[in-house]
Design an enzyme around this catalytic site. Structure first.
Site, mmCIF file in Angstrom:
data_model
loop_
_atom_site.group_PDB
_atom_site.id
_atom_site.type_symbol
_atom_site.label_atom_id
_atom_site.label_comp_id
_atom_site.label_asym_id
_atom_site.label_seq_id
_atom_site.Cartn_x
_atom_site.Cartn_y
_atom_site.Cartn_z
ATOM 1 N N ASP A 11 0.883 -1.168 0.000
ATOM 2 C CA ASP A 11 0.000 0.000 0.000
ATOM 3 C C ASP A 11 0.915 1.212 0.000
ATOM 4 O O ASP A 11 1.751 1.346 0.890
ATOM 5 C CB ASP A 11 -0.873 0.017 1.264
ATOM 6 N N ASP A 130 -13.295 -5.785 -3.254
ATOM 7 C CA ASP A 130 -13.278 -5.797 -1.788
ATOM 8 C C ASP A 130 -14.646 -6.276 -1.333
ATOM 9 O O ASP A 130 -15.661 -5.674 -1.684
ATOM 10 C CB ASP A 130 -13.025 -4.379 -1.243
#
Lengths: 252, 198
Positions: A11, A130
């Site tokens: 990330d 997600d």
């Protein structure tokens, strides 16, 4: 026969690797380019950069980071986060990424998947989903896991592939950062439904979790926190996969 | 030695240029196929569709083929390897015909093939020398040479066995992406460059 892959996800925010739990509480974990190189040396099969920057300035930084990484990385690099249009896809690929991952923008406008696939080929279009448990199934969330949608994750996965996704990156929001293992039912439900590679994501705590996900039909397992924190190395993970009899790349 | 990357104008050839540079030679990127011929080693990279690439080569096809037949070293990667064959099921004009045979779609349910696949060497030590046992692939089509003696390595995807690499004299075609196959892939490029260096 294709090897099962271990993919390391970074990330990235303003060129730095950060990691949160359940998409929150971010911690700084170092320079993104150096981290990517180190994971290649340890035997990672692919690197994913997910840009979690909120601002336009930080986004511009990401393209610089992609460029710098592509100069030094000799394994595939996927870049996602904030990719809104086919032109965004072009910019990321031109900066040196091999694949682009689409999430929120693809949910809001599925046509983006087909546009990207037509222009650049399905092999570079990863659709990132997600999902969180909801009743008997899983609900799709967007905007970094904050925004619930009306979409069922398995149905959305099937539709994304139909219109051009070459791979699916399936993250369990419930398991993300918790290190209790991947959501195997979610992985299996989607892998059974589509004929493209599925990357299991969210929940890796130790090597056995990867073995379970790959046995449940995933073609690749994504790891982040456990390798960033040094709980295990990529080499440890691959050694465990080899010991479990899973076809794995052995040389790097 | 001058190394020239022929740029069809389709995708990203950045990593390949970097991998060649790692082997010690900074390649020139050349979009004009005739000008690309003025070199010591021609690299045909692996991006885009066969029809588009064959179209770009079109006007220079005979000159390219003649130069390669006359001994110009040539490295074809993925689509670049496919261009060395007669033609492709994917459509478009003729390839260079340096190797006899067609390019056909993978006979598998999961196409494109995306990922790392094992290479089974066949009569060439290059894979052993550089330690390349698995390579990174991203392709829907593969080459079917008429004469299988040109094949120096095989791979298999869902039961379809296809050439991972073909070689004749100074011409090497690889279906995988050495520039995405980590250090062993970069070493393969360096090994080939060394073998054709004059």
């Amino acid at each position: 026969m294709l090897s099962k892959r271990v993919i390391v996800c970074l990330d990235v925010q303003g060129g730095r690797v950060v990691k949160g739990v359940k998409f929150r509480d971010l911690r700084d974990l170092g320079d993104a380019v150096e981290a990517a190189e180190r994971y290649e040396r340890e035997g990672a099969d692919e690197i994913v950069f997910l840009d979690i920057s909120a601002s336009a300035e930080a986004r511009a930084t990401l393209l610089e980071v992609v460029r710098a990484t592509a100069e030094r990385l000799f394994i595939p690099l996927t870049v996602g986060g904030g990719v809104r249009s086919a032109d965004d896809v072009a910019r990321v690929l031109r900066a040196g990424a091999d694949k682009v991952s689409l999430n929120t923008a693809a949910v809001e406008r599925p046509g983006l998947i087909s546009e990207a696939a037509e222009r650049f080929g399905s092999q570079c279009v990863v659709v990132s989903i997600d999902a969180a448990r909801s009743g008997d199934g899983w609900r799709v969330y967007t905007k970094g896991g904050r925004q619930p949608t009306d979409l069922d994750a398995v149905a959305w996965a099937a539709r994304a592939v139909e219109i051009g996704a070459g791979e699916l990156l399936v993250t369990s929001i419930d398991r993300d950062g918790v290190r209790a293992g991947y959501d195997l039912e979610l992985t299996r439900a989607i892998a059974d439904r589509v004929s493209v590679p599925v990357i299991a994501s969210g929940g890796a705590g130790r090597a056995e979790h990867l073995v379970e996900a790959l046995a449940a039909g995933a073609d690749a397992a994504l790891v982040a926190g456990i390798v960033h924190d040094g709980v295990v190395t990529v080499r440890d993970l691959k050694t465990a996969l080899i010991a479990a009899g899973i076809p794995t790349r052995r040389t790097w | 030695m001058r190394v020239t990357l022929f740029d069809y104008g389709a995708g990203n050839i950045h990593s390949l240029a970097k991998a060649i540079a790692r082997a010690g030679i900074q390649p020139t990127v050349e979009p004009d196929p005739l000008r690309a011929l003025d070199t010591d080693l021609l690299v045909l990279p692996g991006v885009g569709a066969f029809a588009q690439a064959a179209g770009r080569i079109g006007p220079a096809r005979d000159a390219l083929r003649a130069a390669i037949e006359a001994g110009l070293p040539c490295l074809g990667i993925c689509l670049g390897m496919q261009l060395l064959f007669d033609d492709s099921e994917e459509g478009g004009g003729p390839g260079l015909g340096v190797f006899s045979g067609r390019v056909t779609r993978l006979r598998a349910t999961e196409v494109p093939q995306i990922g790392w696949n094992a290479i089974e060497p066949a009569g060439d030590r290059i894979f052993e020398r550089v330690g390349l046992r698995e390579a990174y692939y991203a392709n829907s089509y593969v080459c079917r040479p008429v004469d299988e003696r040109v094949v120096i390595g095989w791979s298999e995807h869902q039961g379809d066995r296809y050439p991972a690499a073909v070689r004749r004299d100074a011409v090497l075609g690889v279906q995988f992406h050495p520039e995405k196959s980590s250090e062993p892939g970069v070493r393969l490029i360096a090994d080939y460059l060394g073998s054709v260096r004059r």
